[in-house]
Design a protein around this motif. Structure first.
Motif, PDB file in Angstrom:
ATOM      1  N   ASN A 262      31.794-116.843  30.885  1.00 27.76           N
ATOM      2  CA  ASN A 262      32.633-116.214  31.893  1.00 27.76           C
ATOM      3  C   ASN A 262      32.288-114.725  32.007  1.00 27.76           C
ATOM      4  O   ASN A 262      32.243-114.015  31.002  1.00 27.76           O
ATOM      5  CB  ASN A 262      34.111-116.393  31.513  1.00 27.76           C
ATOM      6  CG  ASN A 262      35.045-116.028  32.651  1.00 27.76           C
ATOM      7  OD1 ASN A 262      35.065-114.895  33.108  1.00 27.76           O
ATOM      8  ND2 ASN A 262      35.831-116.991  33.090  1.00 27.76           N
ATOM      9  N   PRO A 263      32.034-114.226  33.213  1.00 26.26           N
ATOM     10  CA  PRO A 263      31.652-112.805  33.362  1.00 26.26           C
ATOM     11  C   PRO A 263      32.726-111.834  32.890  1.00 26.26           C
ATOM     12  O   PRO A 263      32.413-110.675  32.584  1.00 26.26           O
ATOM     13  CB  PRO A 263      31.390-112.668  34.871  1.00 26.26           C
ATOM     14  CG  PRO A 263      32.060-113.831  35.509  1.00 26.26           C
ATOM     15  CD  PRO A 263      32.018-114.940  34.511  1.00 26.26           C
ATOM     16  N   GLU A 264      33.960-112.291  32.823  1.00 23.56           N
ATOM     17  CA  GLU A 264      35.029-111.414  32.339  1.00 23.56           C
ATOM     18  C   GLU A 264      34.923-111.186  30.833  1.00 23.56           C
ATOM     19  O   GLU A 264      35.498-110.237  30.300  1.00 23.56           O
ATOM     20  CB  GLU A 264      36.397-112.037  32.669  1.00 23.56           C
ATOM     21  CG  GLU A 264      36.673-112.220  34.143  1.00 23.56           C
ATOM     22  CD  GLU A 264      36.803-110.889  34.875  1.00 23.56           C
ATOM     23  OE1 GLU A 264      37.261-109.914  34.235  1.00 23.56           O
ATOM     24  OE2 GLU A 264      36.437-110.813  36.053  1.00 23.56           O
ATOM     25  N   VAL A 265      34.187-112.051  30.140  1.00 21.33           N
ATOM     26  CA  VAL A 265      34.096-111.991  28.685  1.00 21.33           C
ATOM     27  C   VAL A 265      32.965-111.078  28.222  1.00 21.33           C
ATOM     28  O   VAL A 265      33.089-110.358  27.224  1.00 21.33           O
ATOM     29  CB  VAL A 265      33.894-113.414  28.120  1.00 21.33           C
ATOM     30  CG1 VAL A 265      33.601-113.375  26.623  1.00 21.33           C
ATOM     31  CG2 VAL A 265      35.115-114.275  28.413  1.00 21.33           C
ATOM     32  N   THR A 266      31.859-111.107  28.939  1.00 28.98           N
ATOM     33  CA  THR A 266      30.626-110.429  28.518  1.00 28.98           C
ATOM     34  C   THR A 266      30.808-108.977  28.079  1.00 28.98           C
ATOM     35  O   THR A 266      30.235-108.566  27.052  1.00 28.98           O
ATOM     36  CB  THR A 266      29.582-110.499  29.650  1.00 28.98           C
ATOM     37  OG1 THR A 266      29.403-111.861  30.042  1.00 28.98           O
ATOM     38  CG2 THR A 266      28.256-109.909  29.205  1.00 28.98           C
ATOM     39  N   PRO A 267      31.587-108.149  28.791  1.00 27.09           N
ATOM     40  CA  PRO A 267      31.697-106.737  28.375  1.00 27.09           C
ATOM     41  C   PRO A 267      32.321-106.537  26.998  1.00 27.09           C
ATOM     42  O   PRO A 267      32.194-105.453  26.421  1.00 27.09           O
ATOM     43  CB  PRO A 267      32.592-106.134  29.466  1.00 27.09           C
ATOM     44  CG  PRO A 267      32.473-107.052  30.633  1.00 27.09           C
ATOM     45  CD  PRO A 267      32.317-108.408  30.044  1.00 27.09           C
ATOM     46  N   TYR A 268      32.973-107.557  26.463  1.00 31.23           N
ATOM     47  CA  TYR A 268      33.696-107.395  25.204  1.00 31.23           C
ATOM     48  C   TYR A 268      32.999-108.106  24.042  1.00 31.23           C
ATOM     49  O   TYR A 268      33.585-108.263  22.976  1.00 31.23           O
ATOM     50  CB  TYR A 268      35.127-107.921  25.364  1.00 31.23           C
ATOM     51  CG  TYR A 268      35.827-107.303  26.546  1.00 31.23           C
ATOM     52  CD1 TYR A 268      36.254-105.977  26.511  1.00 31.23           C
ATOM     53  CD2 TYR A 268      36.028-108.037  27.719  1.00 31.23           C
ATOM     54  CE1 TYR A 268      36.872-105.399  27.602  1.00 31.23           C
ATOM     55  CE2 TYR A 268      36.651-107.461  28.817  1.00 31.23           C
ATOM     56  CZ  TYR A 268      37.061-106.145  28.759  1.00 31.23           C
ATOM     57  OH  TYR A 268      37.677-105.579  29.851  1.00 31.23           O
ATOM     58  N   CYS A 269      31.746-108.514  24.250  1.00 26.83           N
ATOM     59  CA  CYS A 269      30.997-109.205  23.204  1.00 26.83           C
ATOM     60  C   CYS A 269      29.708-108.451  22.889  1.00 26.83           C
ATOM     61  O   CYS A 269      29.124-107.801  23.751  1.00 26.83           O
ATOM     62  CB  CYS A 269      30.674-110.637  23.633  1.00 26.83           C
ATOM     63  SG  CYS A 269      32.136-111.693  23.827  1.00 26.83           S
ATOM     64  N   GLU A 270      29.265-108.565  21.644  1.00 27.10           N
ATOM     65  CA  GLU A 270      28.063-107.892  21.182  1.00 27.10           C
ATOM     66  C   GLU A 270      27.186-108.890  20.435  1.00 27.10           C
ATOM     67  O   GLU A 270      27.675-109.641  19.578  1.00 27.10           O
ATOM     68  CB  GLU A 270      28.432-106.736  20.247  1.00 27.10           C
ATOM     69  CG  GLU A 270      27.240-105.999  19.671  1.00 27.10           C
ATOM     70  CD  GLU A 270      27.669-104.930  18.681  1.00 27.10           C
ATOM     71  OE1 GLU A 270      26.783-104.199  18.201  1.00 27.10           O
ATOM     72  OE2 GLU A 270      28.883-104.850  18.379  1.00 27.10           O
ATOM     73  N   ASN A 271      25.898-108.906  20.777  1.00 28.22           N
ATOM     74  CA  ASN A 271      24.944-109.767  20.086  1.00 28.22           C
ATOM     75  C   ASN A 271      24.453-109.061  18.821  1.00 28.22           C
ATOM     76  O   ASN A 271      23.867-107.977  18.898  1.00 28.22           O
ATOM     77  CB  ASN A 271      23.756-110.090  20.993  1.00 28.22           C
ATOM     78  CG  ASN A 271      24.165-110.935  22.182  1.00 28.22           C
ATOM     79  OD1 ASN A 271      24.811-111.964  22.019  1.00 28.22           O
ATOM     80  ND2 ASN A 271      23.797-110.508  23.385  1.00 28.22           N
ATOM     81  N   LEU A 272      24.695-109.663  17.668  1.00 30.48           N
ATOM     82  CA  LEU A 272      24.276-109.084  16.401  1.00 30.48           C
ATOM     83  C   LEU A 272      22.938-109.674  15.984  1.00 30.48           C
ATOM     84  O   LEU A 272      22.645-110.850  16.242  1.00 30.48           O
ATOM     85  CB  LEU A 272      25.329-109.349  15.326  1.00 30.48           C
ATOM     86  CG  LEU A 272      26.748-108.838  15.635  1.00 30.48           C
ATOM     87  CD1 LEU A 272      27.658-109.096  14.438  1.00 30.48           C
ATOM     88  CD2 LEU A 272      26.726-107.353  15.983  1.00 30.48           C
ATOM     89  N   THR A 273      22.129-108.869  15.315  1.00 28.99           N
ATOM     90  CA  THR A 273      20.805-109.303  14.867  1.00 28.99           C
ATOM     91  C   THR A 273      20.607-108.969  13.401  1.00 28.99           C
ATOM     92  O   THR A 273      21.315-108.117  12.832  1.00 28.99           O
ATOM     93  CB  THR A 273      19.695-108.632  15.689  1.00 28.99           C
ATOM     94  OG1 THR A 273      19.805-107.201  15.537  1.00 28.99           O
ATOM     95  CG2 THR A 273      19.824-108.989  17.169  1.00 28.99           C
ATOM     96  N   ASP A 274      19.631-109.628  12.778  1.00 28.09           N
ATOM     97  CA  ASP A 274      19.298-109.305  11.394  1.00 28.09           C
ATOM     98  C   ASP A 274      18.274-108.166  11.358  1.00 28.09           C
ATOM     99  O   ASP A 274      17.949-107.576  12.399  1.00 28.09           O
ATOM    100  CB  ASP A 274      18.776-110.546  10.663  1.00 28.09           C
ATOM    101  CG  ASP A 274      17.525-111.130  11.312  1.00 28.09           C
ATOM    102  OD1 ASP A 274      16.851-110.411  12.069  1.00 28.09           O
ATOM    103  OD2 ASP A 274      17.218-112.311  11.057  1.00 28.09           O
ATOM    104  N   ALA A 275      17.759-107.865  10.176  1.00 34.76           N
ATOM    105  CA  ALA A 275      16.850-106.725  10.004  1.00 34.76           C
ATOM    106  C   ALA A 275      15.566-106.885  10.814  1.00 34.76           C
ATOM    107  O   ALA A 275      14.941-105.893  11.205  1.00 34.76           O
ATOM    108  CB  ALA A 275      16.509-106.555   8.523  1.00 34.76           C
ATOM    109  N   GLU A 276      15.176-108.126  11.095  1.00 28.95           N
ATOM    110  CA  GLU A 276      13.957-108.377  11.870  1.00 28.95           C
ATOM    111  C   GLU A 276      14.221-108.464  13.369  1.00 28.95           C
ATOM    112  O   GLU A 276      13.310-108.738  14.152  1.00 28.95           O
ATOM    113  CB  GLU A 276      13.294-109.683  11.412  1.00 28.95           C
ATOM    114  CG  GLU A 276      12.597-109.599  10.059  1.00 28.95           C
ATOM    115  CD  GLU A 276      13.580-109.563   8.914  1.00 28.95           C
ATOM    116  OE1 GLU A 276      14.623-110.247   9.013  1.00 28.95           O
ATOM    117  OE2 GLU A 276      13.331-108.843   7.932  1.00 28.95           O
ATOM    118  N   GLY A 277      15.480-108.257  13.760  1.00 29.71           N
ATOM    119  CA  GLY A 277      15.815-108.305  15.169  1.00 29.71           C
ATOM    120  C   GLY A 277      16.137-109.688  15.695  1.00 29.71           C
ATOM    121  O   GLY A 277      16.309-109.880  16.905  1.00 29.71           O
ATOM    122  N   ASN A 278      16.227-110.660  14.811  1.00 32.27           N
ATOM    123  CA  ASN A 278      16.581-112.010  15.236  1.00 32.27           C
ATOM    124  C   ASN A 278      18.087-112.124  15.452  1.00 32.27           C
ATOM    125  O   ASN A 278      18.873-111.619  14.647  1.00 32.27           O
ATOM    126  CB  ASN A 278      16.145-113.027  14.179  1.00 32.27           C
ATOM    127  CG  ASN A 278      14.664-112.983  13.911  1.00 32.27           C
ATOM    128  OD1 ASN A 278      13.870-112.995  14.848  1.00 32.27           O
ATOM    129  ND2 ASN A 278      14.270-112.921  12.642  1.00 32.27           N
TER     130      ASN A 278
END
Length: 322
Positions: A262-278
């Motif tokens: 839902n486009p209303e959700v996207t601004p409040y979420c963050e994609n987390l990655t590990d040390a290698e950027g995965n």
């Protein structure tokens, strides 16, 4: 970690992994059959009605407030022998057994619900707070004491089991748990050496081995939970039919729900990655006002079964350990 995220961590498995299983089956079943109300339904005066529907949203804060003075859990060491209580036509149930888990005597409890009438009933309740007594004195830890409302459907002559199955051995009973906890309380993690940590681990392992068996006595297992009907259960039913589950923690787990895109959700979420950027996970914190609008639906009035929040308490399931 903020307190809300700590709570989420404790219930994330039940709320997320159950979506494809338990809630998926229930959502499909509910979409096929409309549970008949046990009383003449009528929306509250605060609701806005249009035709035979009412505009509602799932407000977990309001739900928790409605049971704030209802759900209480006895403390370790208290004498406890409650009378069973049926709440809004829903009976709390619990099965128990003494099992051997890798040679360790373990008490297991499996909580659930059953409707007392002749028709299926949709409602909100917790996974079940399990209380265990030995000779009528509370010995169970306070696991699951916090109420987390979930959507259930109970059917006649069939127990609907929750995800709240628990097991405990002698070392985990609360009348000795303080001694085990003290082993770690005496350790200063900021300055402890590897040798000191290893010594504490060895001491804790020796304690668990010495207390692994359940002390002799008559054990009684109880299951208790608030049971909520009315508008909260009706909107939960509609959302469940859409495949949206884990409603109580959706503010933080929405990235793993049917609302993730839902486009209303996207601004409040963050994609987390590990040390290698995965990519590792998606972390969200959706404002309450945004979530309330995302969960607003037109709900059929026929889904609303009136009833004040009430606490269901099971009969005792008794087991004797010699």
């Amino acid at each position: 970690m903020p307190k809300p995220l700590i709570i989420v961590a404790a219930v994330l498995v039940a709320c997320v992994s159950a979506a494809a299983g338990w809630f998926g089956v229930k959502a499909w079943r509910d979409s096929q059959t409309v549970a008949a109300p046990v009383s003449t339904p009528s929306p509250s005066a605060s609701a806005t009605t249009e035709g035979d529907t009412v505009s509602l949203t799932f407000d977990v804060g309001a739900i928790n407030f409605s049971v704030a003075d209802l759900h209480s859990v006895p403390q370790c060491g208290e004498t406890y022998s409650p009378e069973s209580h049926i709440a809004n036509g829903i009976e709390a149930r619990v099965d128990g057994a003494i099992m051997l888990d890798e040679g360790v005597e373990t008490l297991e409890a499996n909580p659930g619900f059953r409707v007392t009438g002749d028709e299926a009933l949709a409602f909100l309740a917790g996974e079940g707070t399990v209380v265990v007594t030995r000779d009528d004195v509370v010995v169970s830890p306070d696991w699951g004491a916090e109420f987390v409302p979930e959507y259930y459907v109970a059917e006649p002559n069939n127990t609907t089991y929750t995800q709240g199955k628990v097991s405990m051995n002698g070392a985990e009973l609360c009348d000795v748990a303080d001694e085990l906890s003290a082993i770690w309380d005496d350790l200063d993690w900021a300055t402890a050496t590897e040798a000191e940590i290893a010594a504490a681990q060895e001491k804790a392992a020796a304690f668990r081995e010495a207390h692994k068996d359940l002390p002799a006595g008559e054990y009684k297992i109880y299951m208790l939970s608030p049971v909520i009907l009315g508008e909260p259960a009706a909107i939960a039913r509609v959302l469940s039919e859409e495949g949206i589950s884990g409603l109580a923690t959706l503010q933080y787990t929405i990235a793993y729900s049917a609302l993730a895109d839902n486009p209303e959700v996207t601004p409040y979420c963050e994609n987390l990655t590990d040390a290698e950027g995965n990519p590792t996970e998606v972390q969200c914190d959706v404002p309450v006002n945004v979530l309330l609008e995302l969960l607003r639906r037109d709900v059929p009035v026929s889904y609303i079964v009136e009833g004040d929040p009430d606490e269901a308490v099971s009969d005792a399931y008794s087991l004797t350990v010699d």
